[in-house]
Design an enzyme around this catalytic site. Structure first.
Site, PDB file in Angstrom:
ATOM      1  N   LEU A  53      -7.363  -2.044  -1.075  1.00  0.00           N
ATOM      2  CA  LEU A  53      -6.476  -1.368  -2.010  1.00  0.00           C
ATOM      3  C   LEU A  53      -5.255  -2.263  -2.195  1.00  0.00           C
ATOM      4  O   LEU A  53      -4.792  -2.884  -1.237  1.00  0.00           O
ATOM      5  CB  LEU A  53      -6.024  -0.011  -1.454  1.00  0.00           C
ATOM      6  CG  LEU A  53      -7.083   1.093  -1.296  1.00  0.00           C
ATOM      7  CD1 LEU A  53      -6.451   2.322  -0.660  1.00  0.00           C
ATOM      8  CD2 LEU A  53      -7.711   1.448  -2.634  1.00  0.00           C
ATOM      9  N   ASP A  54      -4.743  -2.310  -3.409  1.00  0.00           N
ATOM     10  CA  ASP A  54      -3.519  -3.071  -3.643  1.00  0.00           C
ATOM     11  C   ASP A  54      -2.403  -2.549  -2.743  1.00  0.00           C
ATOM     12  O   ASP A  54      -2.388  -1.373  -2.374  1.00  0.00           O
ATOM     13  CB  ASP A  54      -3.085  -2.945  -5.104  1.00  0.00           C
ATOM     14  CG  ASP A  54      -4.040  -3.639  -6.052  1.00  0.00           C
ATOM     15  OD1 ASP A  54      -4.766  -4.532  -5.608  1.00  0.00           O
ATOM     16  OD2 ASP A  54      -4.054  -3.261  -7.238  1.00  0.00           O
ATOM     17  N   ARG A  55      -1.472  -3.422  -2.437  1.00  0.00           N
ATOM     18  CA  ARG A  55      -0.373  -3.052  -1.544  1.00  0.00           C
ATOM     19  C   ARG A  55       0.327  -1.753  -1.951  1.00  0.00           C
ATOM     20  O   ARG A  55       0.581  -0.891  -1.102  1.00  0.00           O
ATOM     21  CB  ARG A  55       0.633  -4.206  -1.480  1.00  0.00           C
ATOM     22  CG  ARG A  55       1.765  -3.988  -0.495  1.00  0.00           C
ATOM     23  CD  ARG A  55       2.630  -5.232  -0.402  1.00  0.00           C
ATOM     24  NE  ARG A  55       3.515  -5.174   0.754  1.00  0.00           N
ATOM     25  CZ  ARG A  55       4.161  -6.227   1.253  1.00  0.00           C
ATOM     26  NH1 ARG A  55       4.010  -7.416   0.695  1.00  0.00           N
ATOM     27  NH2 ARG A  55       4.933  -6.109   2.308  1.00  0.00           N
ATOM     28  N   HIS A 162      -7.081  -5.013 -10.408  1.00  0.00           N
ATOM     29  CA  HIS A 162      -6.078  -4.227 -11.123  1.00  0.00           C
ATOM     30  C   HIS A 162      -6.677  -3.490 -12.319  1.00  0.00           C
ATOM     31  O   HIS A 162      -5.994  -3.250 -13.316  1.00  0.00           O
ATOM     32  CB  HIS A 162      -4.923  -5.112 -11.597  1.00  0.00           C
ATOM     33  CG  HIS A 162      -4.152  -5.736 -10.478  1.00  0.00           C
ATOM     34  ND1 HIS A 162      -3.272  -6.776 -10.680  1.00  0.00           N
ATOM     35  CD2 HIS A 162      -4.118  -5.474  -9.144  1.00  0.00           C
ATOM     36  CE1 HIS A 162      -2.745  -7.137  -9.512  1.00  0.00           C
ATOM     37  NE2 HIS A 162      -3.245  -6.351  -8.572  1.00  0.00           N
TER      38      HIS A 162
END
Length: 237
Positions: A53-55, A162
């Site tokens: 998962l993105d930060r 994204h």
């Protein structure tokens, strides 16, 4: 201590807080507190990443407890046997449901992807979305005297970098708190009104086939108190 959503001899899933890197990365080479090492210390054994998962994204994050299990699970992700559900707060009113079928050119980071091949052709990218609730708040944004936001469900059918953030921008409903693909003025208005500054994107559930038992499993991560305090003000569409 991370909230553990699921654990057995093969897998462990946590509710990842926003702001945590999954593992050490060139994106922030000075950051030493990351999910993998912290979770390893919490449970006393090594964990193996399956997805990421993105930060700034919170929610369900799954790890294997062996390299072989990680390999088996990675195959499920690669062959699209996994179903992911996200929730987000976006700019504007989103009503009904639809599918975004909009190919995406790979988005490369100058540091983390410096050895990747540039100028690749666009890849297929598909996202289902559904409007759930909405709110209009009395705060001026640009030429408008009020700001409108929607709470939406998102189901990516592909796994591009994204993807959800870029797809929602594509249909002019960027996710709130997205500093790269979002609307700066709307982000500021949202933060000023609700007092919360973060990406409003949460991985709510993950449907998988257990790699050993072959039984279907659904892992869910509840929205935190900050989310709930905001959504209490929303009205169903």
């Amino acid at each position: 201590m991370f909230e553990i959503l699921y654990q057995d001899d093969a897998l462990i899933a946590i509710n990842k807080p926003s702001g945590w890197l999954v593992h050490r990365s060139w994106l922030d080479k000075h950051e030493t507190t990351v999910v993998m090492q912290t979770l390893r210390d919490q449970i006393g054994q090594h964990v193996f990443p399956i997805h990421r998962l993105d930060r700034p994204t919170s929610g369900v994050l799954l790890f294997a407890l062996s390299s072989e299990t990680a390999r088996l699970m990675s195959q499920q992700f690669a062959t699209k046997q996994i179903e992911k559900t996200y929730h987000a707060i976006v700019r504007g009113y989103v009503e009904g449901e639809a599918i975004i079928d909009y190919p995406l050119v790979e988005e490369l980071d100058k540091i983390a992807d410096k050895f990747s091949t540039p100028n690749k052709p666009a890849q297929d990218a598909i996202t289902f979305y559904r409007g759930i609730s909405k709110i209009e708040v009395p705060i001026k944004v640009g030429k408008f005297d009020t700001a409108r936001f929607s709470f939406v469900e998102l189901k990516p059918q592909t796994g591009r970098k994204h993807q959800l953030r870029r797809h929602m921008k594509h249909i002019f409903h960027p996710i709130l708190g997205d500093s790269k693909h979002g609307d700066l003025h709307q982000n500021r208005a949202f933060t000023a009104y609700f007092g919360i500054k973060r990406l409003m994107l949460h991985a709510s559930s993950l449907n998988i086939i257990h790699p050993l038992t072959l039984c279907p499993i659904t892992i869910k991560a509840d929205l935190d108190d900050n989310w709930q305090s905001i959504l209490n003000n929303f009205e169903l569409i």
